[in-house]
Motif scaffolding. Structure first.
Motif, PDB file in Angstrom:
ATOM      1  N   PRO A 137      46.759 -50.905 -24.943  1.00  0.00           N
ATOM      2  CA  PRO A 137      46.295 -51.475 -23.671  1.00  0.00           C
ATOM      3  C   PRO A 137      44.872 -51.026 -23.353  1.00  0.00           C
ATOM      4  CG  PRO A 137      47.753 -49.618 -23.277  1.00  0.00           C
ATOM      5  CD  PRO A 137      47.778 -49.858 -24.756  1.00  0.00           C
ATOM      6  N   ARG A 138      44.157 -51.909 -22.678  1.00  0.00           N
ATOM      7  CA  ARG A 138      42.796 -51.579 -22.248  1.00  0.00           C
ATOM      8  C   ARG A 138      42.768 -51.142 -20.783  1.00  0.00           C
ATOM      9  NH1 ARG A 138      39.577 -56.856 -23.997  1.00  0.00           N
ATOM     10  NH2 ARG A 138      41.502 -57.757 -23.167  1.00  0.00           N
ATOM     11  N   VAL A 139      43.710 -51.686 -19.971  1.00  0.00           N
ATOM     12  CA  VAL A 139      43.785 -51.323 -18.555  1.00  0.00           C
ATOM     13  C   VAL A 139      45.225 -50.937 -18.247  1.00  0.00           C
ATOM     14  CG1 VAL A 139      43.435 -52.066 -16.174  1.00  0.00           C
ATOM     15  CG2 VAL A 139      41.949 -52.951 -17.991  1.00  0.00           C
ATOM     16  N   VAL A 140      45.416 -49.779 -17.662  1.00  0.00           N
ATOM     17  CA  VAL A 140      46.743 -49.267 -17.307  1.00  0.00           C
ATOM     18  C   VAL A 140      46.746 -48.933 -15.820  1.00  0.00           C
ATOM     19  CG1 VAL A 140      48.407 -47.406 -17.619  1.00  0.00           C
ATOM     20  CG2 VAL A 140      47.223 -48.364 -19.604  1.00  0.00           C
ATOM     21  N   ALA A 141      47.803 -49.388 -15.115  1.00  0.00           N
ATOM     22  CA  ALA A 141      47.943 -49.085 -13.680  1.00  0.00           C
ATOM     23  C   ALA A 141      49.058 -48.078 -13.495  1.00  0.00           C
ATOM     24  CB  ALA A 141      48.232 -50.361 -12.897  1.00  0.00           C
ATOM     25  N   LEU A 142      48.798 -47.056 -12.660  1.00  0.00           N
ATOM     26  CA  LEU A 142      49.776 -46.013 -12.361  1.00  0.00           C
ATOM     27  C   LEU A 142      50.161 -46.113 -10.894  1.00  0.00           C
ATOM     28  CD1 LEU A 142      48.075 -42.982 -14.186  1.00  0.00           C
ATOM     29  CD2 LEU A 142      49.646 -44.691 -15.143  1.00  0.00           C
ATOM     30  N   ILE A 143      51.434 -46.395 -10.629  1.00  0.00           N
ATOM     31  CA  ILE A 143      51.942 -46.430  -9.253  1.00  0.00           C
ATOM     32  C   ILE A 143      52.738 -45.157  -9.041  1.00  0.00           C
ATOM     33  CG2 ILE A 143      53.380 -47.669  -7.606  1.00  0.00           C
ATOM     34  CD1 ILE A 143      52.886 -50.221  -9.133  1.00  0.00           C
ATOM     35  N   THR A 144      52.174 -44.219  -8.304  1.00  0.00           N
ATOM     36  CA  THR A 144      52.820 -42.928  -8.106  1.00  0.00           C
ATOM     37  C   THR A 144      52.155 -42.212  -6.939  1.00  0.00           C
ATOM     38  OG1 THR A 144      53.506 -40.893  -9.222  1.00  0.00           O
ATOM     39  CG2 THR A 144      51.300 -41.730  -9.717  1.00  0.00           C
ATOM     40  N   SER A 145      52.645 -41.014  -6.658  1.00  0.00           N
ATOM     41  CA  SER A 145      52.051 -40.216  -5.580  1.00  0.00           C
ATOM     42  C   SER A 145      50.707 -39.652  -6.037  1.00  0.00           C
ATOM     43  CB  SER A 145      52.999 -39.069  -5.209  1.00  0.00           C
ATOM     44  OG  SER A 145      52.357 -38.159  -4.347  1.00  0.00           O
ATOM     45  N   PRO A 146      49.686 -39.708  -5.184  1.00  0.00           N
ATOM     46  CA  PRO A 146      48.370 -39.188  -5.589  1.00  0.00           C
ATOM     47  C   PRO A 146      48.316 -37.663  -5.611  1.00  0.00           C
ATOM     48  CG  PRO A 146      48.300 -39.923  -3.313  1.00  0.00           C
ATOM     49  CD  PRO A 146      49.667 -40.281  -3.822  1.00  0.00           C
ATOM     50  N   THR A 147      49.318 -36.991  -5.048  1.00  0.00           N
ATOM     51  CA  THR A 147      49.271 -35.523  -4.940  1.00  0.00           C
ATOM     52  C   THR A 147      50.287 -34.833  -5.838  1.00  0.00           C
ATOM     53  OG1 THR A 147      50.822 -35.580  -3.076  1.00  0.00           O
ATOM     54  CG2 THR A 147      48.467 -35.657  -2.568  1.00  0.00           C
ATOM     55  N   GLY A 148      51.135 -35.570  -6.520  1.00  0.00           N
ATOM     56  CA  GLY A 148      52.164 -34.951  -7.339  1.00  0.00           C
ATOM     57  C   GLY A 148      51.641 -34.488  -8.685  1.00  0.00           C
ATOM     58  N   ALA A 149      52.492 -33.736  -9.370  1.00  0.00           N
ATOM     59  CA  ALA A 149      52.121 -33.251 -10.697  1.00  0.00           C
ATOM     60  C   ALA A 149      52.157 -34.374 -11.718  1.00  0.00           C
ATOM     61  CB  ALA A 149      53.068 -32.130 -11.130  1.00  0.00           C
ATOM     62  N   ALA A 150      52.938 -35.419 -11.446  1.00  0.00           N
ATOM     63  CA  ALA A 150      53.081 -36.506 -12.414  1.00  0.00           C
ATOM     64  C   ALA A 150      51.758 -37.208 -12.666  1.00  0.00           C
ATOM     65  CB  ALA A 150      54.126 -37.505 -11.923  1.00  0.00           C
TER      66      ALA A 150
END
Length: 446
Positions: A137-150
């Motif tokens: 992939p050239r573009v990957v989107a991450l939907i998650t908490s901005p403050t978590g360790a993940a």
């Protein structure tokens, strides 16, 4: 403060509280739903027992756990027996569990299983609905908490292994009431990225770190499951740890056991990728070299062959091959035509045998034969009946009244025709009729 007031240390106060709890409550049975269950390497088990209004920390030591046959797992509704005590280092009261027995599944687990069955029946988990995850992939989107360790783990892995990948981070809440709606909105925005002026992602990762069943519950909501199924972009679910399963895992195109594993799936290591390309280059070079050698060999043979010195020989061979092919074709057509002719003749014979005129003539013949047989059977039956009738007539002659009269007997009747068998039945002057073998005699009684 009074001078004679007793001052207790924290330890003393905690021990007194423990003595009160252990002395006044003692052993007790408690029912609730299991959550936050942990099995330590020592064999001890820790979990929380809760209901709608409160929760109770519990510990089950290795000995009691070894004797118990009940399986403790998050979401199960259990009945536990033990003693209330206090864990002094944390000043926390807890139950030391001695015995566990199953009661049934908790409300959250029941909802999870019910929704899982419903969506499975609708086909949302079917393999044919899963979309392939792009390998590079050239573009990957991450939907998650901005403050978590993940998010930090995924960004570190993507940056190290695939620095050319563009990463979009869509910050959302990943637990608590309404968190699923934020994730649904993120999926809708990314599914229509061009309308919002965003680059279209090749893959979306929806995930967070580990937690209890309650912490992960937003990933078990039906609205999120349907949003994942409707998203036009391939989705990787990376929720919790490897032992955690959510509805989102079943609906997504791919489940990663952890967020870090999802990042590793999306971004092959740069050095490994380089080795892969070098291997492909070597293979391609070897194949091109083999192909060039082959063509060079063909050119050399052509230069030495008849094409250069006597090209008419090649034409003669081609003409001869054409003549042979023509002969084989003619023979094959003749054989095929003969086969079709024989088949047609056979079918004509079968059709003639089943022609309506033939069928009608055979039916008439069968009808006449049956009529003749019926006529003969009726005549034979009539003859037999006539013989039986004559035999019975002869028998009637021998046993009837005519035969008795012929032997010299007679019988007398009155005027009414009643046979007289007793003289007392006759009155004086009554007219009598006597029947003889031949004729009758009339007389009057005196």
């Amino acid at each position: 403060m009074p001078e004679d007031a007793e001052i207790l240390s924290v330890t003393q106060l905690t021990r007194e509280i423990r003595d009160v709890l252990e002395g006044h409550i003692g052993s007790v049975w408690v029912e609730g739903e299991i959550s936050n269950h942990r099995l330590q390497s020592s064999g001890h088990q820790y979990f929380t027992l809760k209901d709608a209004g409160a929760q109770l920390s519990c510990v089950m030591f290795r000995g009691a756990a070894a004797r118990s046959s009940a399986r403790i797992q998050d979401g199960a509704l259990m009945q536990v027996h033990g003693e209330i005590s206090v864990y002094e280092p944390r000043g926390q009261y807890q139950m030391v569990v001695k015995q566990v027995q199953a009661k049934g599944k908790g409300s959250l687990q029941e909802r999870f299983e019910a929704l899982k069955r419903q969506l499975h029946a609708e086909g949302l988990f079917d393999k044919e609905n899963k979309r392939p995850i792009p390998r590079f992939p050239r573009v990957v989107a991450l939907i998650t908490s901005p403050t978590g360790a993940a998010i930090q783990d995924m960004l570190n892995i993507l940056t190290r292994r695939a620095p050319w990948v563009r990463v979009l981070v869509f910050p959302v809440r990943v637990q608590g009431q309404g968190a699923e709606l934020e994730i649904v909105r993120a999926l809708k925005v990314l599914g229509n990225a061009e309308e919002y002026g965003l680059p279209v992602p090749d893959t979306i990762v929806v995930g967070r770190g580990g937690g209890s069943l309650e912490d992960l519950w937003c990933f078990n909501e039906e609205v999120l499951a349907r949003a994942i199924a409707a998203c036009p972009i391939p989705i990787i679910s990376a929720v919790g740890h490897e032992i955690d399963f959510t509805i989102a895992d079943f609906v997504a195109d791919l489940r990663a056991p952890t967020p870090s594993a999802a990042a590793e799936l999306l971004a092959p290591d740069a050095s490994e990728l380089q080795r892969h390309f070098e291997s492909i280059a070597r293979t391609l070079k070897a194949r091109v070299s083999t192909l060039l050698d082959h063509h060079q060999h063909v050119i050399d043979l052509t230069a030495k062959g008849p094409l250069l010195h006597a090209p008419e020989r090649l034409l003669q061979q081609a003409e001869q091959s054409t003549d042979e092919a023509e002969s084989r074709l003619r023979d094959a057509l003749r054989e095929r035509l003969q086969t079709l002719t024989d088949d047609l003749t056979q079918k004509q014979h079968v059709l003639a045998a089943h022609h309506p005129r033939v069928q009608l003539a055979e039916a008439v013949h069968r009808s006449e034969s049956l009529s003749q047989r019926l006529r003969q059977s009726v005549l034979h039956r009539l003859d037999r009946l006539n013989d039986r009738l004559e035999a019975r007539g002869e028998l009637l002659k021998h046993i009837g009244p005519e035969s008795v009269l012929a032997r010299g007997f007679s019988y007398t009747t009155n005027a009414a025709g009643r046979v007289l068998t007793d003289a007392a039945e006759v009155s004086e002057g009554e007219e009598l009729v006597t029947r003889l073998t031949k004729g009758t005699v009339r007389s009057t009684a005196k």
